[in-house]
Design a protein around this motif. Structure first.
Motif, PDB file in Angstrom:
ATOM      1  N   LEU A   1       0.835  -1.197   0.000  1.00 30.29           N
ATOM      2  CA  LEU A   1       0.000   0.000   0.000  1.00 30.29           C
ATOM      3  C   LEU A   1       0.876   1.255   0.000  1.00 30.29           C
ATOM      4  CD1 LEU A   1      -2.748   1.396   0.142  1.00 30.29           C
ATOM      5  CD2 LEU A   1      -2.671   1.098   2.633  1.00 30.29           C
ATOM      6  N   HIS A   2       1.954   1.214   0.768  1.00 27.46           N
ATOM      7  CA  HIS A   2       2.890   2.339   0.828  1.00 27.46           C
ATOM      8  C   HIS A   2       3.424   2.670  -0.567  1.00 27.46           C
ATOM      9  CE1 HIS A   2       7.034   3.967   1.711  1.00 27.46           C
ATOM     10  NE2 HIS A   2       6.223   4.869   2.235  1.00 27.46           N
ATOM     11  N   GLN A   3       3.857   1.662  -1.297  1.00 29.04           N
ATOM     12  CA  GLN A   3       4.372   1.884  -2.651  1.00 29.04           C
ATOM     13  C   GLN A   3       3.278   2.389  -3.588  1.00 29.04           C
ATOM     14  OE1 GLN A   3       7.427   2.000  -3.639  1.00 29.04           O
ATOM     15  NE2 GLN A   3       8.158   1.422  -1.625  1.00 29.04           N
ATOM     16  N   ALA A   4       2.056   1.844  -3.455  1.00 29.10           N
ATOM     17  CA  ALA A   4       0.933   2.286  -4.294  1.00 29.10           C
ATOM     18  C   ALA A   4       0.593   3.745  -4.017  1.00 29.10           C
ATOM     19  CB  ALA A   4      -0.281   1.395  -4.062  1.00 29.10           C
ATOM     20  N   LEU A   5       0.564   4.138  -2.752  1.00 30.11           N
ATOM     21  CA  LEU A   5       0.264   5.529  -2.397  1.00 30.11           C
ATOM     22  C   LEU A   5       1.333   6.485  -2.922  1.00 30.11           C
ATOM     23  CD1 LEU A   5      -1.066   5.104   1.252  1.00 30.11           C
ATOM     24  CD2 LEU A   5      -2.386   5.721  -0.788  1.00 30.11           C
ATOM     25  N   LYS A   6       2.590   6.087  -2.821  1.00 32.02           N
ATOM     26  CA  LYS A   6       3.668   6.924  -3.357  1.00 32.02           C
ATOM     27  C   LYS A   6       3.535   7.074  -4.868  1.00 32.02           C
ATOM     28  CE  LYS A   6       7.899   6.617  -1.980  1.00 32.02           C
ATOM     29  NZ  LYS A   6       9.210   6.116  -1.586  1.00 32.02           N
ATOM     30  N   SER A   7       3.168   5.997  -5.539  1.00 36.41           N
ATOM     31  CA  SER A   7       3.000   6.033  -6.982  1.00 36.41           C
ATOM     32  C   SER A   7       1.861   6.971  -7.384  1.00 36.41           C
ATOM     33  CB  SER A   7       2.739   4.626  -7.503  1.00 36.41           C
ATOM     34  OG  SER A   7       2.478   4.646  -8.885  1.00 36.41           O
ATOM     35  N   VAL A   8       0.733   6.881  -6.670  1.00 38.25           N
ATOM     36  CA  VAL A   8      -0.406   7.762  -6.948  1.00 38.25           C
ATOM     37  C   VAL A   8      -0.028   9.213  -6.684  1.00 38.25           C
ATOM     38  CG1 VAL A   8      -2.727   8.408  -6.161  1.00 38.25           C
ATOM     39  CG2 VAL A   8      -2.170   6.013  -6.568  1.00 38.25           C
ATOM     40  N   ARG A   9       0.659   9.466  -5.572  1.00 33.10           N
ATOM     41  CA  ARG A   9       1.070  10.835  -5.240  1.00 33.10           C
ATOM     42  C   ARG A   9       1.973  11.409  -6.330  1.00 33.10           C
ATOM     43  NH1 ARG A   9       5.249  11.470  -0.645  1.00 33.10           N
ATOM     44  NH2 ARG A   9       6.471  10.696  -2.372  1.00 33.10           N
ATOM     45  N   ASP A  10       2.950  10.637  -6.775  1.00 35.14           N
ATOM     46  CA  ASP A  10       3.868  11.111  -7.809  1.00 35.14           C
ATOM     47  C   ASP A  10       3.142  11.350  -9.131  1.00 35.14           C
ATOM     48  OD1 ASP A  10       5.866  10.913  -5.924  1.00 35.14           O
ATOM     49  OD2 ASP A  10       6.672   9.024  -6.703  1.00 35.14           O
ATOM     50  N   HIS A  11       2.207  10.471  -9.475  1.00 32.94           N
ATOM     51  CA  HIS A  11       1.428  10.630 -10.710  1.00 32.94           C
ATOM     52  C   HIS A  11       0.585  11.902 -10.648  1.00 32.94           C
ATOM     53  CE1 HIS A  11      -0.889   9.591 -14.251  1.00 32.94           C
ATOM     54  NE2 HIS A  11      -2.008   9.718 -13.539  1.00 32.94           N
ATOM     55  N   MET A  12      -0.121  12.113  -9.531  1.00 35.69           N
ATOM     56  CA  MET A  12      -0.960  13.305  -9.392  1.00 35.69           C
ATOM     57  C   MET A  12      -0.122  14.573  -9.362  1.00 35.69           C
ATOM     58  SD  MET A  12      -3.968  11.954  -6.870  1.00 35.69           S
ATOM     59  CE  MET A  12      -4.919  13.450  -6.975  1.00 35.69           C
ATOM     60  N   HIS A  13       1.039  14.506  -8.752  1.00 38.57           N
ATOM     61  CA  HIS A  13       1.936  15.669  -8.724  1.00 38.57           C
ATOM     62  C   HIS A  13       2.340  16.048 -10.146  1.00 38.57           C
ATOM     63  CE1 HIS A  13       5.651  17.950  -8.185  1.00 38.57           C
ATOM     64  NE2 HIS A  13       5.124  18.327  -7.041  1.00 38.57           N
ATOM     65  N   GLY A  14       2.669  15.049 -10.958  1.00 37.16           N
ATOM     66  CA  GLY A  14       3.032  15.310 -12.350  1.00 37.16           C
ATOM     67  C   GLY A  14       1.891  15.907 -13.142  1.00 37.16           C
ATOM     68  N   LEU A  15       0.665  15.404 -12.933  1.00 38.82           N
ATOM     69  CA  LEU A  15      -0.500  15.951 -13.630  1.00 38.82           C
ATOM     70  C   LEU A  15      -0.743  17.406 -13.242  1.00 38.82           C
ATOM     71  CD1 LEU A  15      -3.044  12.999 -13.408  1.00 38.82           C
ATOM     72  CD2 LEU A  15      -1.881  13.846 -15.451  1.00 38.82           C
ATOM     73  N   CYS A  16      -0.650  17.698 -11.960  1.00 31.18           N
ATOM     74  CA  CYS A  16      -0.865  19.073 -11.500  1.00 31.18           C
ATOM     75  C   CYS A  16       0.203  20.012 -12.056  1.00 31.18           C
ATOM     76  CB  CYS A  16      -0.868  19.128  -9.975  1.00 31.18           C
ATOM     77  SG  CYS A  16      -2.319  18.353  -9.246  1.00 31.18           S
ATOM     78  N   ALA A  17       1.437  19.556 -12.073  1.00 26.49           N
ATOM     79  CA  ALA A  17       2.520  20.387 -12.615  1.00 26.49           C
ATOM     80  C   ALA A  17       2.321  20.633 -14.107  1.00 26.49           C
ATOM     81  CB  ALA A  17       3.865  19.722 -12.353  1.00 26.49           C
ATOM     82  N   GLN A  18       1.873  19.623 -14.817  1.00 24.83           N
ATOM     83  CA  GLN A  18       1.659  19.729 -16.263  1.00 24.83           C
ATOM     84  C   GLN A  18       0.515  20.689 -16.590  1.00 24.83           C
ATOM     85  OE1 GLN A  18       0.768  15.928 -18.006  1.00 24.83           O
ATOM     86  NE2 GLN A  18       0.460  16.742 -20.050  1.00 24.83           N
ATOM     87  N   HIS A  19      -0.471  20.788 -15.712  1.00 24.73           N
ATOM     88  CA  HIS A  19      -1.653  21.607 -15.984  1.00 24.73           C
ATOM     89  C   HIS A  19      -1.758  22.828 -15.069  1.00 24.73           C
ATOM     90  CE1 HIS A  19      -3.145  18.716 -18.856  1.00 24.73           C
ATOM     91  NE2 HIS A  19      -2.871  17.750 -17.983  1.00 24.73           N
TER      92      HIS A  19
END
Length: 104
Positions: free
Chosen positions: A21-39
């Motif tokens: 779960l820890h790895q999954a949460l980190k992955s989601v956080r990094d993905h969302m961070h990239g989306l927010c930065a892109q937009h």
């Protein structure tokens, strides 16, 4: 920042995050961070897990928090509008509490 606290006896753990779960949460956080930065700067509608909906401009993401510039509303600031005031305020939203982010 880590806070050190000395107490008598061994601490009792109430919750320990599963490593998968820890790895999954980190992955989601990094993905969302990239989306927010892109937009960044774009108008968006954000819905939280609790059903709250906010509309504003994506400002910035940092450490799991998205900053949304929301137009000034009387619901948050009662009274007459102040001349030459900032037309909005920045609302910090925790990425893990977001259900959807839609560009408008």
């Amino acid at each position: 920042m880590s806070l050190q606290y000395s107490a008598q006896g061994a601490p009792t753990s109430l919750y320990q995050c599963d490593s998968n779960l820890h790895q999954a949460l980190k992955s989601v956080r990094d993905h969302m961070h990239g989306l927010c930065a892109q937009h960044a700067g774009k108008l968006a509608r954000v819905e939280t897990l609790d059903g709250e909906v906010f509309e504003g401009h994506l400002m910035h993401c940092d450490r799991g928090i998205m900053y949304l510039n929301v137009p000034d509303t009387r619901a948050f600031f009662p009274g007459p509008p102040v001349p030459f005031a900032n037309p909005g305020f920045v609302l910090p939203l925790v990425l893990f509490n977001l259900l959807t982010i839609s560009l408008l």
